[in-house]
Design a protein around this motif. Structure first.
Motif: not given
Length: 295
Positions: A188-189, A192, A195, A213, A267, A272
């Motif tokens: 997920w990092s 992100y 993206f 996201i 976020f 990230a």
């Protein structure tokens, strides 16, 4: 330009393309996880020959899976900045040659893994198939691709344990679980940060809301990182490692969870990046802790 200079330039170019084709850093990380799991599970003297066989077999299977991934995604790689210069996407290598290399690597890799026991080669085959032919096409269809990818990515530790023990043991399952939960937070990092590239290529495995996201990415990153804390203690309760490693890996997991929580709270790109870099060191440090504690 002299012939020597030309040959040197060609050699550097070839090595660069080979590196990109097999994703050398990723493949090396996979091999490291498998070898460390083998050493943790092994009872008895360490055979350098067996270590070499496991490392070579694991590398060839992983490299083949990565090549097939690039073959299937070559048209989408062209659409992303970070992958547009890959040898297949850029047209510097023929697809037929890449498939041939992958096929030879599969044959050699699975054969080497089979020297341990049938289960090791079977798991190696499943890892390749699930990554190249399930995870890869699912990325453009569903977020479920992340789970499939997490399974494929966690199998190297299980393969290492099965190579050492000849069976699927609770220790193997516990190490598999650690790398499985870690995969979510790690992925997920990266997702992100990349993206825009992924969206440009039409990948659908990222939870989105109004073209952005979704915050569920941050929630999942934290939850799965936190799940590593109780799982880290399992090898100790199985009597395979000591209390020192159980405590150390638990603390390591809490630190990892902190970075995941920070990512969820802020976020943003900075949080990230911190989470991504912490994920790079988590697995190797955790496995080394288990191994040295067992010694």
């Amino acid at each position: 330009m002299s012939n020597t200079a030309v040959q040197s330039k060609q050699a550097i170019s070839w090595w660069s393309d080979f590196n990109a084709l097999v994703k050398l850093r990723l493949s090396s990380t996979v091999v490291f996880s498998s070898v460390m799991a083998y050493l943790i599970a092994l009872n008895g003297a360490v055979s350098l020959v067996n270590l070499l066989i496991l490392a070579s077999g694991g590398f060839f299977v992983t490299a083949a899976a990565n090549i097939l991934n690039e073959v299937l995604e070559r048209d989408f790689d062209k659409l992303m900045k970070r992958t547009a210069d890959r040898p297949l996407a850029a047209g510097r290598m023929d697809i037929s040659n890449a498939v041939l290399i992958a096929g030879l690597m599969v044959l050699v890799g699975i054969t080497l893994l089979a020297l341990f026991n049938p289960a090791t080669s079977l798991l190696g085959t499943f890892a390749l198939v699930s990554y190249a032919f399930m995870y890869t096409p699912m990325k453009r269809v569903s977020t479920a691709a992340v789970t499939v990818g997490a399974i494929a990515g966690a199998l190297p530790t299980l393969i290492g344990c099965v190579a050492a023990e000849g069976r699927v043991s609770l220790l193997g399952v516990s190490l598999f679980a650690i790398q499985f939960f870690w995969q979510y937070t790690h992925f997920w990092s990266i997702a992100y940060l990349g993206f825009e590239d992924y969206r440009q290529a039409g990948y659908q495995f990222l939870p989105q809301k109004n073209g952005k996201i979704g915050r569920t990415v941050g929630v999942q990153a934290f939850v799965f990182a936190l799940a590593l804390v109780p799982v880290a203690i399992v090898p100790y309760y199985l009597g395979e490692t000591g209390l020192v490693s159980a405590a150390a890996v638990s603390v390591l997991s809490l630190v990892f969870a902190y970075f995941a929580w920070n990512f969820y709270q802020q976020f943003n790109r900075k949080s990230a990046l911190r989470l991504m870099f912490s994920s790079f060191v988590y697995i190797p440090i955790a496995l080394l802790i288990y191994y040295f504690d067992k010694l």
